[in-house]
Design a protein around this motif. Structure first.
Motif, PDB file in Angstrom:
ATOM      1  N   ARG A   1       0.956  -0.918   0.250  1.00 52.65           N
ATOM      2  CA  ARG A   1      -0.255   0.169  -0.504  1.00 52.65           C
ATOM      3  C   ARG A   1       0.776   1.081   0.039  1.00 52.65           C
ATOM      4  O   ARG A   1       0.699   2.497  -0.899  1.00 52.65           O
ATOM      5  CB  ARG A   1      -0.926  -0.545   1.013  1.00 52.65           C
ATOM      6  CG  ARG A   1      -2.185  -1.312   1.004  1.00 52.65           C
ATOM      7  CD  ARG A   1      -3.112  -1.024   2.179  1.00 52.65           C
ATOM      8  NE  ARG A   1      -2.818  -1.489   3.250  1.00 52.65           N
ATOM      9  CZ  ARG A   1      -2.353  -0.325   4.400  1.00 52.65           C
ATOM     10  NH1 ARG A   1      -2.452   1.171   4.660  1.00 52.65           N
ATOM     11  NH2 ARG A   1      -1.997  -1.762   5.663  1.00 52.65           N
ATOM     12  N   GLU A   2       1.993   1.181   0.502  1.00 58.18           N
ATOM     13  CA  GLU A   2       3.314   2.656   0.521  1.00 58.18           C
ATOM     14  C   GLU A   2       3.428   2.382  -0.842  1.00 58.18           C
ATOM     15  O   GLU A   2       3.720   3.792  -1.366  1.00 58.18           O
ATOM     16  CB  GLU A   2       3.835   1.850   1.392  1.00 58.18           C
ATOM     17  CG  GLU A   2       3.488   2.043   3.035  1.00 58.18           C
ATOM     18  CD  GLU A   2       4.336   1.698   4.023  1.00 58.18           C
ATOM     19  OE1 GLU A   2       4.464   2.536   5.370  1.00 58.18           O
ATOM     20  OE2 GLU A   2       5.924   1.442   3.855  1.00 58.18           O
ATOM     21  N   THR A   3       4.073   1.383  -1.138  1.00 59.27           N
ATOM     22  CA  THR A   3       4.566   1.752  -2.868  1.00 59.27           C
ATOM     23  C   THR A   3       4.140   1.925  -3.515  1.00 59.27           C
ATOM     24  O   THR A   3       4.180   2.610  -4.392  1.00 59.27           O
ATOM     25  CB  THR A   3       4.889   0.081  -3.145  1.00 59.27           C
ATOM     26  OG1 THR A   3       5.588  -0.116  -2.097  1.00 59.27           O
ATOM     27  CG2 THR A   3       5.622   0.415  -4.630  1.00 59.27           C
ATOM     28  N   ALA A   4       2.300   1.383  -3.344  1.00 55.17           N
ATOM     29  CA  ALA A   4       1.118   1.611  -3.983  1.00 55.17           C
ATOM     30  C   ALA A   4       0.539   3.334  -4.459  1.00 55.17           C
ATOM     31  O   ALA A   4       0.192   4.000  -5.227  1.00 55.17           O
ATOM     32  CB  ALA A   4       0.337   1.418  -3.542  1.00 55.17           C
ATOM     33  N   ALA A   5       0.668   3.764  -2.648  1.00 56.21           N
ATOM     34  CA  ALA A   5       0.690   5.151  -2.456  1.00 56.21           C
ATOM     35  C   ALA A   5       1.856   6.139  -3.584  1.00 56.21           C
ATOM     36  O   ALA A   5       1.213   7.302  -4.169  1.00 56.21           O
ATOM     37  CB  ALA A   5       0.710   5.875  -0.981  1.00 56.21           C
ATOM     38  N   ALA A   6       2.204   5.961  -3.635  1.00 58.12           N
ATOM     39  CA  ALA A   6       3.633   6.590  -3.947  1.00 58.12           C
ATOM     40  C   ALA A   6       3.692   6.725  -5.515  1.00 58.12           C
ATOM     41  O   ALA A   6       3.275   8.064  -5.903  1.00 58.12           O
ATOM     42  CB  ALA A   6       5.062   6.049  -3.797  1.00 58.12           C
ATOM     43  N   VAL A   7       3.562   6.019  -5.667  1.00 54.24           N
ATOM     44  CA  VAL A   7       2.720   5.895  -7.308  1.00 54.24           C
ATOM     45  C   VAL A   7       1.572   6.437  -7.943  1.00 54.24           C
ATOM     46  O   VAL A   7       1.251   7.343  -8.738  1.00 54.24           O
ATOM     47  CB  VAL A   7       2.696   4.258  -8.311  1.00 54.24           C
ATOM     48  CG1 VAL A   7       2.289   4.658  -9.665  1.00 54.24           C
ATOM     49  CG2 VAL A   7       4.224   3.044  -7.873  1.00 54.24           C
ATOM     50  N   ALA A   8       0.443   6.474  -6.759  1.00 53.63           N
ATOM     51  CA  ALA A   8      -0.488   6.998  -6.658  1.00 53.63           C
ATOM     52  C   ALA A   8      -0.781   8.443  -7.156  1.00 53.63           C
ATOM     53  O   ALA A   8      -1.593   9.361  -7.805  1.00 53.63           O
ATOM     54  CB  ALA A   8      -1.439   6.140  -6.051  1.00 53.63           C
ATOM     55  N   GLU A   9       0.259   9.219  -6.480  1.00 57.30           N
ATOM     56  CA  GLU A   9       0.352  10.935  -5.712  1.00 57.30           C
ATOM     57  C   GLU A   9       1.082  10.821  -7.081  1.00 57.30           C
ATOM     58  O   GLU A   9       0.626  11.758  -7.276  1.00 57.30           O
ATOM     59  CB  GLU A   9       1.139  10.593  -4.781  1.00 57.30           C
ATOM     60  CG  GLU A   9       1.688  12.064  -4.135  1.00 57.30           C
ATOM     61  CD  GLU A   9       1.950  12.484  -2.997  1.00 57.30           C
ATOM     62  OE1 GLU A   9       2.642  13.271  -2.544  1.00 57.30           O
ATOM     63  OE2 GLU A   9       2.735  11.484  -2.234  1.00 57.30           O
ATOM     64  N   ARG A  10       1.774  10.062  -7.717  1.00 53.08           N
ATOM     65  CA  ARG A  10       2.582  10.926  -9.363  1.00 53.08           C
ATOM     66  C   ARG A  10       1.281  10.744 -10.127  1.00 53.08           C
ATOM     67  O   ARG A  10       1.583  11.899 -10.870  1.00 53.08           O
ATOM     68  CB  ARG A  10       3.806   9.825  -9.183  1.00 53.08           C
ATOM     69  CG  ARG A  10       4.417  10.446 -10.302  1.00 53.08           C
ATOM     70  CD  ARG A  10       4.620  11.427 -10.704  1.00 53.08           C
ATOM     71  NE  ARG A  10       6.420  11.739 -11.431  1.00 53.08           N
ATOM     72  CZ  ARG A  10       5.624  12.430 -12.586  1.00 53.08           C
ATOM     73  NH1 ARG A  10       4.112  13.022 -12.751  1.00 53.08           N
ATOM     74  NH2 ARG A  10       6.636  13.171 -13.396  1.00 53.08           N
ATOM     75  N   LEU A  11       0.889  10.029 -10.063  1.00 50.57           N
ATOM     76  CA  LEU A  11       0.112   9.460 -11.578  1.00 50.57           C
ATOM     77  C   LEU A  11      -1.669  10.291 -11.196  1.00 50.57           C
ATOM     78  O   LEU A  11      -2.001   9.981 -12.119  1.00 50.57           O
ATOM     79  CB  LEU A  11      -0.248   8.113 -11.869  1.00 50.57           C
ATOM     80  CG  LEU A  11       0.852   7.197 -12.693  1.00 50.57           C
ATOM     81  CD1 LEU A  11       2.354   7.955 -12.206  1.00 50.57           C
ATOM     82  CD2 LEU A  11       0.411   6.462 -13.003  1.00 50.57           C
ATOM     83  N   GLY A  12      -1.674  10.465 -10.411  1.00 49.40           N
ATOM     84  CA  GLY A  12      -3.198  11.342  -9.751  1.00 49.40           C
ATOM     85  C   GLY A  12      -4.056   9.808 -10.294  1.00 49.40           C
ATOM     86  O   GLY A  12      -5.087  10.237 -10.474  1.00 49.40           O
TER      87      GLY A  12
END
Length: 423
Positions: free
Chosen positions: A280-291
């Protein structure tokens, strides 16, 4: 006592898609074909089609001689293992199918054997014949006494033998019903329900030859392993039953770099993540960058390593040598203390894969998950044996890509790419 061999198969072109089954009853002593049956089922999944083929074959054998012993041969590992009682049937909508099959003959009269697909060509041909012709009812054919050849359609299975009873055959309200013997999908729009889509065979067999050019865009899964945790560089078992560690500083930097690389890729449309903290932490970093918002997908969780959680391989070998040896050689063996076997993980990942393929057809989806699930996605796509899991390298924050086409074929496009982690 007479002895029969039942060979059964089912298929779905699209999974879910136009589907059918084929079954053949053989005399075990002579090898003579006694009955052939096939049926077009409408739009259902591979797994439903395989179970329907099993039911039709068993009921055809029962019509010939209810006191006979029956040996079932199928290339569906899931159906064979579930009906043999070696794999648990966890999904509530699978239980009526197995229950119906188990009721045809008394306990002890039926045995099951998994066979490779190339040894199940007779039933496979019938299943494809059903899908090609879209026959509206089960056809039962026996060798003609006149010339020894199979005659054309001689009859239809009775309601008792050709279809599930209303008590056994209905799926939950969350999904539709199994098609009737007429082959029409029970739901109004012909689409598979979420419940049906959640149960699949653990093994996908690709069709031979080149796929047609008009299949459309595949469902593409970008498989991202989470970044490092404090346990990763120590090579400790870290599954779903351990301490659920967070990313380390290195892991957070790896997640940031993966996010940047995926932003440059520019094709990700959805993000799904295992429920564990590190994913979830890894996904959150990607989600923040991709919106893009993250959806938690329980099916992507790592294997439970039982009592081995937090231990190194060497420590496990010292404390549980016999259990480790068995685990390395038998995909059905569980880690000490009731962990999850590789076979159970494969069944879970296959069901998750097929449900997501149906939900995200034509789209590119980032799945942020773990070592064993990613290796299993790749293994199943390649049709590789379970021991191939030990022959794949999968680094922290690495990316792999598998595409799934409408005809059920899969293509591995990338494995263990870490180029985005280099300075």
């Amino acid at each position: 006592m007479r002895e029969f061999i039942v060979e059964a198969d089912g298929g779905s072109r699209g999974n879910p898609g136009p589907a059918g089954y084929g079954s053949v009853v053989l005399d075990a002593a002579t090898g003579e074909t006694l009955i052939e049956t096939y049926e077009y089922l409408g739009v259902v999944s591979n797994n439903v089609a395989e179970y329907r083929g099993l039911l039709a074959g068993l009921r055809a054998a029962h019509d010939l001689d209810p006191s006979a012993s029956v040996h079932v041969r199928m290339d569906s590992k899931l159906v064979v293992e579930q009906m043999s009682g070696r794999w648990k049937i966890k999904h509530p909508d699978m239980k009526p199918l197995a229950l119906a099959a188990g009721r045809v003959f008394p306990p002890g009269q039926v045995t099951y054997e998994w066979i490779p697909r190339e040894q199940n060509k007779h039933a496979d041909r019938l299943a494809n014949e059903a899908m090609d012709s879209r026959a509206s009812a089960s056809s039962v054919r026996k060798p003609s006494a006149a010339d020894g050849k199979l005659s054309s359609e001689e009859g239809k299975l009775s309601a008792a033998g050709g279809e599930l009873s209303s008590a056994e055959g209905k799926l939950s309200a969350a999904g539709g019903e199994l098609p009737s013997a007429g082959g029409k999908p029970s739901s109004a729009d012909g689409k598979e329900s979420a419940a049906e889509a959640d149960v699949r065979a653990a093994k996908v067999v690709a069709s031979p030859g080149w796929a047609p050019a008009d299949m459309g865009a595949p469902a593409t899964f970008v498989l991202l392993r989470h970044g490092e945790t404090p346990l990763t560089p120590q090579k400790r078992f870290s599954g779903s039953g351990g301490t659920d560690p967070s990313l380390s500083d290195i892991g957070r930097e790896q997640a940031r770099r993966a996010a940047e690389a995926l932003a440059q890729r520019g094709t990700i449309q959805h993000i799904l993540a295992s429920p564990l903290t590190r994913t979830r932490e890894t996904a959150a970093a990607v989600a923040e960058r991709l919106g893009i918002e993250v959806t938690v997908e329980d099916g992507l969780i790592e294997t439970d390593f039982g009592a081995w959680e937090g231990l190194t391989f060497g420590e496990v070998r010292e404390r549980y040598p016999d259990d480790l040896t068995t685990w390395l050689s038998d995909p059905e063996a569980e880690p000490t203390g009731g962990g999850e076997s590789f076979a159970a993980t494969a069944t879970r990942i296959a069901a998750t894969r097929d449900r997501l393929v149906a939900a995200y057809a034509g789209r590119t989806v980032l799945l942020v998950t773990h070592v064993t699930p990613i290796k299993t996605f790749v293994r199943l796509a390649l049709g590789a044996p379970p021991e191939s899991l030990f022959r794949m390298e999968l680094s922290a924050a690495s990316m792999s890509v598998v595409a799934y086409y409408a005809d059920g074929n899969a293509s591995v496009r990338l494995l263990n790419d870490t180029s985005h982690l280099r300075p």
